[in-house]
Motif scaffolding. Structure first.
Motif, PDB file in Angstrom:
ATOM      1  N   UNK A 153      23.989  31.797  56.376  1.00 30.19           N
ATOM      2  CA  UNK A 153      25.150  31.096  55.820  1.00 30.19           C
ATOM      3  C   UNK A 153      25.120  31.085  54.289  1.00 30.19           C
ATOM      4  N   UNK A 154      23.927  30.917  53.727  1.00 33.22           N
ATOM      5  CA  UNK A 154      23.810  30.930  52.269  1.00 33.22           C
ATOM      6  C   UNK A 154      24.168  32.292  51.697  1.00 33.22           C
ATOM      7  N   UNK A 155      23.809  33.354  52.429  1.00 32.46           N
ATOM      8  CA  UNK A 155      24.168  34.697  51.979  1.00 32.46           C
ATOM      9  C   UNK A 155      25.687  34.850  51.927  1.00 32.46           C
ATOM     10  N   UNK A 156      26.368  34.424  52.994  1.00 37.07           N
ATOM     11  CA  UNK A 156      27.826  34.512  53.033  1.00 37.07           C
ATOM     12  C   UNK A 156      28.474  33.646  51.962  1.00 37.07           C
ATOM     13  N   UNK A 157      27.942  32.455  51.781  1.00 35.96           N
ATOM     14  CA  UNK A 157      28.497  31.552  50.773  1.00 35.96           C
ATOM     15  C   UNK A 157      28.353  32.154  49.375  1.00 35.96           C
ATOM     16  N   UNK A 158      27.197  32.752  49.107  1.00 44.36           N
ATOM     17  CA  UNK A 158      26.994  33.357  47.791  1.00 44.36           C
ATOM     18  C   UNK A 158      27.902  34.564  47.590  1.00 44.36           C
ATOM     19  N   UNK A 159      28.144  35.323  48.654  1.00 42.15           N
ATOM     20  CA  UNK A 159      29.078  36.437  48.552  1.00 42.15           C
ATOM     21  C   UNK A 159      30.484  35.921  48.243  1.00 42.15           C
ATOM     22  N   UNK A 160      30.866  34.856  48.922  1.00 40.40           N
ATOM     23  CA  UNK A 160      32.178  34.265  48.693  1.00 40.40           C
ATOM     24  C   UNK A 160      32.276  33.655  47.289  1.00 40.40           C
ATOM     25  N   UNK A 161      31.207  33.006  46.849  1.00 37.56           N
ATOM     26  CA  UNK A 161      31.193  32.431  45.499  1.00 37.56           C
ATOM     27  C   UNK A 161      31.325  33.525  44.447  1.00 37.56           C
ATOM     28  N   UNK A 162      30.663  34.655  44.692  1.00 41.18           N
ATOM     29  CA  UNK A 162      30.783  35.758  43.736  1.00 41.18           C
ATOM     30  C   UNK A 162      32.239  36.213  43.627  1.00 41.18           C
ATOM     31  N   UNK A 163      32.875  36.445  44.791  1.00 41.68           N
ATOM     32  CA  UNK A 163      34.268  36.886  44.780  1.00 41.68           C
ATOM     33  C   UNK A 163      35.181  35.861  44.127  1.00 41.68           C
ATOM     34  N   UNK A 164      34.944  34.593  44.439  1.00 38.95           N
ATOM     35  CA  UNK A 164      35.751  33.522  43.858  1.00 38.95           C
ATOM     36  C   UNK A 164      35.574  33.471  42.342  1.00 38.95           C
ATOM     37  N   UNK A 165      34.337  33.583  41.889  1.00 30.71           N
ATOM     38  CA  UNK A 165      34.060  33.544  40.451  1.00 30.71           C
ATOM     39  C   UNK A 165      34.683  34.732  39.736  1.00 30.71           C
ATOM     40  N   UNK A 166      34.600  35.883  40.383  1.00 34.92           N
ATOM     41  CA  UNK A 166      35.198  37.086  39.810  1.00 34.92           C
ATOM     42  C   UNK A 166      36.710  36.906  39.648  1.00 34.92           C
ATOM     43  N   UNK A 167      37.364  36.415  40.706  1.00 32.28           N
ATOM     44  CA  UNK A 167      38.801  36.159  40.636  1.00 32.28           C
ATOM     45  C   UNK A 167      39.128  35.104  39.590  1.00 32.28           C
ATOM     46  N   UNK A 168      38.336  34.052  39.561  1.00 35.14           N
ATOM     47  CA  UNK A 168      38.580  32.966  38.612  1.00 35.14           C
ATOM     48  C   UNK A 168      38.512  33.475  37.177  1.00 35.14           C
ATOM     49  N   UNK A 169      37.510  34.286  36.889  1.00 40.50           N
ATOM     50  CA  UNK A 169      37.357  34.817  35.529  1.00 40.50           C
ATOM     51  C   UNK A 169      38.554  35.692  35.153  1.00 40.50           C
ATOM     52  N   UNK A 170      38.978  36.540  36.081  1.00 44.77           N
ATOM     53  CA  UNK A 170      40.121  37.416  35.803  1.00 44.77           C
ATOM     54  C   UNK A 170      41.400  36.603  35.643  1.00 44.77           C
ATOM     55  N   UNK A 171      41.606  35.643  36.543  1.00 49.85           N
ATOM     56  CA  UNK A 171      42.808  34.810  36.469  1.00 49.85           C
ATOM     57  C   UNK A 171      42.867  34.027  35.157  1.00 49.85           C
ATOM     58  N   UNK A 172      41.739  33.462  34.748  1.00 50.65           N
ATOM     59  CA  UNK A 172      41.714  32.700  33.498  1.00 50.65           C
ATOM     60  C   UNK A 172      42.026  33.594  32.304  1.00 50.65           C
ATOM     61  N   UNK A 173      41.499  34.797  32.330  1.00 51.14           N
ATOM     62  CA  UNK A 173      41.753  35.742  31.243  1.00 51.14           C
ATOM     63  C   UNK A 173      43.239  36.108  31.185  1.00 51.14           C
ATOM     64  N   UNK A 174      43.813  36.390  32.356  1.00 51.80           N
ATOM     65  CA  UNK A 174      45.238  36.738  32.426  1.00 51.80           C
ATOM     66  C   UNK A 174      46.102  35.552  32.012  1.00 51.80           C
ATOM     67  N   UNK A 175      45.754  34.356  32.512  1.00 56.82           N
ATOM     68  CA  UNK A 175      46.531  33.161  32.166  1.00 56.82           C
ATOM     69  C   UNK A 175      46.440  32.845  30.679  1.00 56.82           C
ATOM     70  N   UNK A 176      45.270  33.018  30.098  1.00 55.29           N
ATOM     71  CA  UNK A 176      45.113  32.782  28.661  1.00 55.29           C
ATOM     72  C   UNK A 176      46.010  33.719  27.863  1.00 55.29           C
ATOM     73  N   UNK A 177      46.062  34.963  28.284  1.00 56.35           N
ATOM     74  CA  UNK A 177      46.932  35.936  27.616  1.00 56.35           C
ATOM     75  C   UNK A 177      48.396  35.549  27.798  1.00 56.35           C
ATOM     76  N   UNK A 178      48.751  35.127  29.027  1.00 55.47           N
ATOM     77  CA  UNK A 178      50.130  34.719  29.316  1.00 55.47           C
ATOM     78  C   UNK A 178      50.542  33.512  28.467  1.00 55.47           C
ATOM     79  N   UNK A 179      49.672  32.510  28.403  1.00 58.79           N
ATOM     80  CA  UNK A 179      49.981  31.303  27.623  1.00 58.79           C
ATOM     81  C   UNK A 179      50.068  31.632  26.134  1.00 58.79           C
ATOM     82  N   UNK A 180      49.177  32.481  25.652  1.00 58.81           N
ATOM     83  CA  UNK A 180      49.195  32.859  24.236  1.00 58.81           C
ATOM     84  C   UNK A 180      50.507  33.544  23.875  1.00 58.81           C
ATOM     85  N   UNK A 181      50.960  34.453  24.746  1.00 56.71           N
ATOM     86  CA  UNK A 181      52.236  35.126  24.506  1.00 56.71           C
ATOM     87  C   UNK A 181      53.390  34.133  24.597  1.00 56.71           C
ATOM     88  N   UNK A 182      53.292  33.212  25.540  1.00 50.17           N
ATOM     89  CA  UNK A 182      54.316  32.175  25.701  1.00 50.17           C
ATOM     90  C   UNK A 182      54.494  31.369  24.419  1.00 50.17           C
TER      91      UNK A 182
END
Length: 225
Positions: A100-129
């Protein structure tokens, strides 16, 4: 050991993550090129009025609206589909670590990866706004697109669940459930009107984050019907 798992996940997803980030930046850049064009032929005050009082949603283009969903779908496939080929995930389950810890860590990795990308995109969007609009429009626009990015996390969890699920009847059930619930995140609404619903969507998305354990449990048991 955990560093090795993280490295393995990064190897699988790195190109998808980079392409997804670039796509998001290009889409936002295209949106604000059009905004710049509109500003050239209209007074700023008139354009702001159409946004605030006539519900003109300059940001509401299909490509931008579905970019978080497409990125989440791609990362989930890149991360979990290789694990189903010849049941490679079982190799991870034979490591001297809790499954279960292996699966959770895999999911956390994917979530963190998405979060980092989303924050970067949102920061760019807000800056342009902020280059074109006053604070009130920037804030309401940001609130209006939050559900789109939450939908990305929900899709990531659903797709991961479906891919790893070994039992086809459960795959079908999960797919039907996701097709029923995901559109709620993407409903067209007036500027800023999603405000009261965002906490509920956030709570539901967080609950989905542990759903991968259900498929992992059946995979470990060897159920394949």
């Amino acid at each position: 050991m955990w560093k090795s798992i993280i490295y393995k996940e990064w190897i699988k997803t790195r190109w998808v993550a980079c392409i997804f980030t670039l796509l998001g930046l290009l889409v936002i850049g295209n949106i604000f090129l059009k905004v710049q064009h509109d500003f050239t032929f209209n007074k700023a005050s008139i354009y702001w009025h159409t946004i605030l009082f006539r519900n003109h949603q300059f940001y509401n283009y299909s490509l931008f609206k579905y970019t978080p969903a497409l990125g989440a779908l791609a990362i989930a496939f890149a991360q979990f589909f290789p694990e189903t080929v010849n049941k490679r995930i079982k190799l991870s389950f034979h490591l001297p670590l809790n499954e279960n810890k292996i699966l959770i860590h895999m999911s956390i990795f994917g979530t963190t990866c998405l979060l980092a990308i989303y924050l970067f995109i949102l920061l760019f969007f807000i800056s342009m706004n902020m280059l074109f609009f006053p604070f009130e429009i920037v804030t309401k626009t940001f609130i209006s697109i939050i559900p789109w990015f939450l939908s990305g996390f929900a899709i990531y969890y659903f797709v991961s669940l479906i891919i790893l699920e070994p039992v086809w009847k459960f795959r079908f059930l999960y797919a039907i459930t996701s097709l029923t619930l995901i559109p709620i995140y993407l409903e067209k609404a007036a500027l800023g009107s999603y405000t009261p619903l965002i906490p509920l969507l956030l709570c539901f998305t967080l609950l989905l984050s542990i759903s991968l354990l259900f498929s992992g449990y059946r995979f470990r048991k060897g159920e394949m019907q």
